[in-house]
Design a protein around this motif. Structure first.
Motif, PDB file in Angstrom:
ATOM      1  N   VAL A  56     -22.615 -63.234 -37.460  1.00 58.29           N
ATOM      2  CA  VAL A  56     -22.788 -63.012 -36.031  1.00 58.29           C
ATOM      3  C   VAL A  56     -24.254 -62.710 -35.721  1.00 58.29           C
ATOM      4  N   ALA A  68     -22.967 -61.194 -29.533  1.00 57.52           N
ATOM      5  CA  ALA A  68     -21.599 -61.182 -29.002  1.00 57.52           C
ATOM      6  C   ALA A  68     -21.657 -60.629 -27.589  1.00 57.52           C
ATOM      7  N   VAL A 119     -18.923 -65.082 -29.102  1.00 58.73           N
ATOM      8  CA  VAL A 119     -19.820 -64.962 -30.263  1.00 58.73           C
ATOM      9  C   VAL A 119     -20.757 -66.160 -30.339  1.00 58.73           C
ATOM     10  N   THR A 157     -15.516 -59.804 -32.594  1.00 62.19           N
ATOM     11  CA  THR A 157     -16.854 -60.328 -32.860  1.00 62.19           C
ATOM     12  C   THR A 157     -17.957 -59.274 -32.862  1.00 62.19           C
TER      13      THR A 157
END
Length: 309
Positions: A34, A37, A67, A100
Motif C-alpha cells: 500500500v 488509502a 487503495v 487497506t
C-alpha cells in the motif's frame, strides 16, 4: 506489518496502530504494497457499527476500502498482474476484516484496476470508490444518454464531483446542486450550479430546466431528494446512493460493487484528462484517526488520504 485496526465498534478513538500478521494471499488475490488509502464516510460508518445488519465484522478489523499501491506477489491463479505493477482498487470483501489502512493488503482480482499513469498514488487512492459509484450509477442505474439533462445532488462532494465529470464526458448537460462553498468547484467541473436552499432549490432547477430533468443522481438523501424527485421530466429516472426512501419515490437505491473492467475504464478516463481527483489533506498511517475526523467533519474540497511510507 504495520496497520490500523479496531477490536470493537466505535469512533476514531477505537483505532489502534501497531503490528498485525502479514496477509495470506489466496489463489485469486494479489498482495499489494500500500502506498495510499483514501478515507470515505462508509469507513467510519462501518466502524461505528452502522452496517452490522448487512456485513459481519471479523475482529480485529483493518478499515479502508480504497487503495493504490504496487503488486508484490500475485496469487497462484492470477494472470492479470505481475510483481511491480502499479494498481488501484476498491477492496471491499464480503466481511469487514482485511482493509487497506495497512502496509499490505491481499486484494481479490475483481477489486483491482491499473493505476492511472498521470496520477500520484495519493490521487489514485481517491478515485476507486467515488469513481466507481458515479460511473456505475450513471451507466447502470440511470443509463444516461448524450443530450440528456442530469441533476446531481451534492455535486461538489467525492461521488458528486466524479458524476459531474463523467456525465459531461458522456455528452450530458449537468445541473450540480451544492452549498455556497462548493459553487465554484461545481462550475469548474462543467456543471451549472444550483444552490442548496430549501426555499429556492426547486425554482432554480425549473428555471434552468423548465421541462424537467431526464435523470437525478442523489448522493445526499433527505429533503433535497424529495424535492428533486418532483423535478423529473416525464419518464425521468431517479437513483440514490444515500437514501433508501428513493424506492418510495419510484427510483433505484444503488450500491457500488468492485469491478475490474470499470476500474480500468476509470483509469483510461483519468489518463485522457477527463477526471480530476483533488486531494485536500494527507495523513501518515499512524494518524488515521485524525484522517477519519477530518473526513467526518466535512467542508473539505477534496479527498482525505492516508499515506503509507
Amino acid at each position: 506489518m504495520k496497520a490500523i485496526s479496531y477490536r470493537r465498534y466505535g469512533g476514531p478513538e477505537v483505532l489502534e496502530y501497531g503490528e498485525l500478521p502479514d496477509p495470506k494471499v489466496g489463489p485469486d488475490e494479489v498482495l499489494v504494497e500500500v502506498r495510499a488509502a483514501a478515507v470515505n464516510p462508509v469507513d467510519w460508518k462501518a466502524q461505528a457499527g452502522y452496517l452490522d445488519g448487512m456485513i459481519d465484522a471479523v475482529f480485529p478489523v483493518v478499515p479502508g476500502w480504497d487503495v493504490s499501491g504496487v503488486v508484490v506477489r500475485p496469487g497462484v491463479s492470477v494472470t492479470e498482474w505481475a510483481a511491480g505493477d502499479e494498481v488501484m482498487g476498491y477492496v471491499r470483501e464480503d466481511v469487514l476484516s482485511h482493509g487497506t489502512f495497512a502496509e499490505y493488503v491481499a486484494a481479490p482480482v475483481r477489486t483491482l484496476g491499473r493505476k492511472p499513469r498521470r496520477y500520484s498514488f495519493e490521487e489514485a487512492a481517491g478515485l476507486p470508490l467515488a469513481g466507481l459509484t458515479a460511473y456505475q450509477a450513471l451507466h447502470t442505474a440511470l443509463a444516461v444518454r448524450p443530450g440528456e439533462t442530469v441533476l446531481v445532488l451534492a455535486a461538489a462532494g467525492g461521488v458528486g464531483s466524479m458524476a459531474v465529470q463523467i456525465a459531461r464526458h458522456l455528452g450530458c448537460r449537468v445541473l450540480g446542486a451544492a452549498r455556497a462553498s462548493g459553487r465554484d468547484r461545481v462550475a469548474e467541473l462543467g456543471a451549472e450550479p444550483v444552490l442548496f436552499d430549501e426555499e429556492t432549490f426547486a425554482g432554480q432547477v425549473r428555471e434552468l430546466a423548465p421541462d424537467g430533468v431526464d435523470a437525478v443522481l442523489d448522493t445526499l438523501g433527505g429533503p433535497f431528494l424529495q424535492h428533486a424527485a418532483k423535478l423529473r421530466a416525464p419518464g425521468g429516472r431517479l437513483a440514490s446512493i444515500a437514501d433508501g426512501e428513493v424506492l418510495a419515490l419510484g427510483g433505484l437505491y444503488y450500491w457500488v460493487r468492485p469491478d475490474a473492467a470499470d476500474l480500468n475504464a476509470l483509469a483510461d478516463l483519468a489518463d485522457e484528462g477527463v477526471l480530476d481527483v483533488r486531494v485536500a489533506k494527507t495523513f501518515p498511517l499512524e494518524r488515521a484517526a485524525d484522517a477519519q475526523r477530518a473526513n467526518a467533519e466535512g467542508g473539505l474540497q477534496g479527498k482525505v488520504v492516508v499515506t503509507v511510507p
